[in-house]
Design a protein around this motif. Sequence first.
Motif, PDB file in Angstrom:
ATOM      1  N   ALA A 151      47.217  46.122  38.208  1.00  0.00           N
ATOM      2  CA  ALA A 151      46.282  45.465  36.847  1.00  0.00           C
ATOM      3  C   ALA A 151      45.661  46.635  35.714  1.00  0.00           C
ATOM      4  O   ALA A 151      46.099  47.674  36.249  1.00  0.00           O
ATOM      5  CB  ALA A 151      45.130  44.225  37.504  1.00  0.00           C
ATOM      6  N   HIS A 152      45.091  46.427  35.130  1.00  0.00           N
ATOM      7  CA  HIS A 152      44.859  47.423  34.716  1.00  0.00           C
ATOM      8  C   HIS A 152      42.623  46.589  33.920  1.00  0.00           C
ATOM      9  O   HIS A 152      42.867  45.985  33.116  1.00  0.00           O
ATOM     10  CB  HIS A 152      45.122  47.449  33.215  1.00  0.00           C
ATOM     11  N   PRO A 153      41.805  47.100  34.679  1.00  0.00           N
ATOM     12  CA  PRO A 153      40.835  46.216  34.406  1.00  0.00           C
ATOM     13  C   PRO A 153      39.995  47.120  33.245  1.00  0.00           C
ATOM     14  O   PRO A 153      39.533  45.867  32.700  1.00  0.00           O
ATOM     15  CB  PRO A 153      40.440  46.144  35.683  1.00  0.00           C
ATOM     16  N   GLY A 154      40.612  47.732  32.483  1.00  0.00           N
ATOM     17  CA  GLY A 154      39.330  48.645  31.459  1.00  0.00           C
ATOM     18  C   GLY A 154      40.766  48.532  30.200  1.00  0.00           C
ATOM     19  O   GLY A 154      40.660  49.445  29.143  1.00  0.00           O
ATOM     20  N   SER A 155      41.340  47.013  29.989  1.00  0.00           N
ATOM     21  CA  SER A 155      41.791  46.715  28.590  1.00  0.00           C
ATOM     22  C   SER A 155      41.532  46.461  27.638  1.00  0.00           C
ATOM     23  O   SER A 155      41.693  46.972  26.301  1.00  0.00           O
ATOM     24  CB  SER A 155      42.846  44.864  28.954  1.00  0.00           C
ATOM     25  N   ARG A 156      39.750  45.899  27.053  1.00  0.00           N
ATOM     26  CA  ARG A 156      38.723  46.136  26.142  1.00  0.00           C
ATOM     27  C   ARG A 156      39.517  44.905  25.435  1.00  0.00           C
ATOM     28  O   ARG A 156      39.657  45.450  24.313  1.00  0.00           O
ATOM     29  CB  ARG A 156      39.172  47.509  25.475  1.00  0.00           C
ATOM     30  N   ALA A 157      40.318  44.195  25.771  1.00  0.00           N
ATOM     31  CA  ALA A 157      41.242  42.948  25.304  1.00  0.00           C
ATOM     32  C   ALA A 157      41.577  41.902  26.028  1.00  0.00           C
ATOM     33  O   ALA A 157      41.139  42.017  27.569  1.00  0.00           O
ATOM     34  CB  ALA A 157      42.579  43.344  24.635  1.00  0.00           C
ATOM     35  N   THR A 158      40.596  40.832  24.929  1.00  0.00           N
ATOM     36  CA  THR A 158      40.794  39.319  25.513  1.00  0.00           C
ATOM     37  C   THR A 158      42.149  39.421  26.358  1.00  0.00           C
ATOM     38  O   THR A 158      42.848  38.904  25.438  1.00  0.00           O
ATOM     39  CB  THR A 158      40.177  38.436  25.073  1.00  0.00           C
ATOM     40  N   SER A 159      41.905  38.359  26.989  1.00  0.00           N
ATOM     41  CA  SER A 159      43.039  37.404  27.754  1.00  0.00           C
ATOM     42  C   SER A 159      42.796  36.818  28.162  1.00  0.00           C
ATOM     43  O   SER A 159      41.795  35.790  28.521  1.00  0.00           O
ATOM     44  CB  SER A 159      44.129  38.245  29.037  1.00  0.00           C
ATOM     45  N   TYR A 160      43.661  35.152  28.317  1.00  0.00           N
ATOM     46  CA  TYR A 160      43.484  33.458  28.315  1.00  0.00           C
ATOM     47  C   TYR A 160      44.716  33.562  29.860  1.00  0.00           C
ATOM     48  O   TYR A 160      45.676  33.689  30.029  1.00  0.00           O
ATOM     49  CB  TYR A 160      43.605  33.357  27.281  1.00  0.00           C
ATOM     50  N   THR A 161      43.737  32.300  31.208  1.00  0.00           N
ATOM     51  CA  THR A 161      44.131  32.020  31.190  1.00  0.00           C
ATOM     52  C   THR A 161      44.462  30.197  31.619  1.00  0.00           C
ATOM     53  O   THR A 161      43.579  29.854  31.437  1.00  0.00           O
ATOM     54  CB  THR A 161      44.380  32.725  33.126  1.00  0.00           C
ATOM     55  N   LEU A 162      45.433  29.472  31.949  1.00  0.00           N
ATOM     56  CA  LEU A 162      45.170  28.207  31.782  1.00  0.00           C
ATOM     57  C   LEU A 162      46.346  27.328  32.741  1.00  0.00           C
ATOM     58  O   LEU A 162      47.516  28.118  33.008  1.00  0.00           O
ATOM     59  CB  LEU A 162      45.777  27.414  29.965  1.00  0.00           C
ATOM     60  N   ARG A 163      45.801  26.330  33.601  1.00  0.00           N
ATOM     61  CA  ARG A 163      47.264  26.105  34.398  1.00  0.00           C
ATOM     62  C   ARG A 163      48.658  25.520  33.630  1.00  0.00           C
ATOM     63  O   ARG A 163      48.031  24.768  32.479  1.00  0.00           O
ATOM     64  CB  ARG A 163      46.357  25.187  35.229  1.00  0.00           C
ATOM     65  N   GLY A 164      49.130  25.578  33.799  1.00  0.00           N
ATOM     66  CA  GLY A 164      50.778  24.760  34.090  1.00  0.00           C
ATOM     67  C   GLY A 164      51.373  25.898  32.987  1.00  0.00           C
ATOM     68  O   GLY A 164      50.377  27.124  32.942  1.00  0.00           O
ATOM     69  N   ASP A 165      52.561  25.780  32.409  1.00  0.00           N
ATOM     70  CA  ASP A 165      53.327  26.105  31.911  1.00  0.00           C
ATOM     71  C   ASP A 165      53.294  25.996  30.235  1.00  0.00           C
ATOM     72  O   ASP A 165      52.981  24.859  29.408  1.00  0.00           O
ATOM     73  CB  ASP A 165      54.499  26.523  31.898  1.00  0.00           C
ATOM     74  N   HIS A 166      52.481  26.745  29.684  1.00  0.00           N
ATOM     75  CA  HIS A 166      51.905  26.841  27.976  1.00  0.00           C
ATOM     76  C   HIS A 166      52.117  27.815  27.260  1.00  0.00           C
ATOM     77  O   HIS A 166      51.840  28.000  25.568  1.00  0.00           O
ATOM     78  CB  HIS A 166      50.762  26.744  27.824  1.00  0.00           C
ATOM     79  N   THR A 167      53.591  29.040  27.653  1.00  0.00           N
ATOM     80  CA  THR A 167      54.137  30.004  27.329  1.00  0.00           C
ATOM     81  C   THR A 167      54.646  29.675  25.870  1.00  0.00           C
ATOM     82  O   THR A 167      54.845  30.701  24.653  1.00  0.00           O
ATOM     83  CB  THR A 167      55.469  30.759  27.967  1.00  0.00           C
ATOM     84  N   GLY A 168      55.327  28.310  24.617  1.00  0.00           N
ATOM     85  CA  GLY A 168      55.554  27.762  24.315  1.00  0.00           C
ATOM     86  C   GLY A 168      54.569  27.591  23.072  1.00  0.00           C
ATOM     87  O   GLY A 168      54.296  27.171  22.330  1.00  0.00           O
ATOM     88  N   ASP A 169      52.941  27.710  23.879  1.00  0.00           N
ATOM     89  CA  ASP A 169      52.205  27.148  22.824  1.00  0.00           C
ATOM     90  C   ASP A 169      51.273  28.049  21.920  1.00  0.00           C
ATOM     91  O   ASP A 169      50.880  29.069  21.869  1.00  0.00           O
ATOM     92  CB  ASP A 169      51.410  26.159  24.010  1.00  0.00           C
ATOM     93  N   THR A 170      51.038  26.990  20.641  1.00  0.00           N
ATOM     94  CA  THR A 170      50.503  27.686  19.916  1.00  0.00           C
ATOM     95  C   THR A 170      49.419  28.629  20.188  1.00  0.00           C
ATOM     96  O   THR A 170      48.811  29.859  20.007  1.00  0.00           O
ATOM     97  CB  THR A 170      50.116  26.880  18.307  1.00  0.00           C
TER      98      THR A 170
END
Length: 412
Positions: A151-170
């Motif tokens: 990881a890089h904890p100091g991203s200063r950028a928001t990341s998102y996690t969601l169960r399932g494969d949503h890689t193609g979702d808007t």
Amino acid sequence: MVRLVRWLALALLLGAAAEAKPGERWVAAWGTSQQIPEPANALPGEDLTDATLRQVVRIQVPAGRLRVRFSNAFGTAPLRIGAATIARSADLATSRVDTATLKPLRFGGAAAVTIPAGADYWSDAVDLPVPAGADLAISIHLPEAPTQQTAHPGSRATSYTLRGDHTGDTELVGAKTVVHWYQLAGIEAVSPRGSAVVVLGDSITDGSGVQPDTNQRWTDGLQLRLRATPGLKEMAVLNAGLGGNRLLNDGLGPNALARFDCDVLSPPGVTHLIILEGVNDLGTLTRDAPVSPEAHAALVARMIDAYRQMVARARAHGIKAIGATILPYGASAYYHPDAQNEADRQAVNKWIRTPGNFDGVIDFDAALHDPAQPTRLRKDYDNDGLHPSIAGYRAMADAVPLALLKSPPPRN
């Protein structure tokens, strides 16, 4: 031995993955340093099991053809990516992407890949025209959580996690948010004339105090200056800052010498290096208890030797090594330095400023110290006695002599 094996595996994979077409020249366009996240910054395993992880990064230079480097550098077992996509972010306030730009990422033509423990892996190249400063959303589906997160904890950028494969979702509706990057290390672009400068540093370079999704690190300010300067528009600033980093000893992440080959020598197209490291070495020496004068002298000598090592390694690869003076931290409530600590800082800075030791110097100390109290940051540039304020970061970006980055690296 474990560290050696890990970096050797990385080097082999970087050389073999995502080969360029004849005539293509690849240059690093974005990058970040990796570490094992401390427990407070690691994601729960269930958040990365059969889950989509969408992360947003700002590409530094214009590009038409890209590839993404995923990382399992600190993993203790193979990491499987079930699917991956890249797109332009539509809105930094949400997980939404511009679906017109959404592209699948492949790995040797396959949708999925298994990354060996200790290794990194490039995606295949993808055609995606983007201007400099575009925000790119990289989404990956993880069937199983990493056994050990990279990881890089100091991203200063928001990341998102969601169960399932949503890689193609808007948009990842109902996703959890976290302000860290995981398993993501770099982006390269085809660039006939591009180049990159790596900034090797600690939390000051990583951007401590910068609010998420605002891109106000001093390296961001430097990138804006380069983008507005003829001859430097296609030079990417690669932020290799890690919170708590030291020259000599591991902290929250690997020490600067240990990560030098991966963070400085591995990215393609690097022509310049800026080193801003050492305040944590100085501060930790006496943070818990005083030490002898001999211990102070030994630390200064070892720090200077570490700089010599890095300068020599950079020059051997045709990279211009630029030294940055260590900022004053006399008001730090964390390190509470005394007169001897300040003498150590002055001794190190004197060596950095001495012509010939580096190929150029950025005097951040001179630019940011309080003229009335030179052991402290200027009040308007001070955040907490150790880290600069946002105004201080802007002053750091403005203090970089751009002529240092225009001049060519030394010949071997």
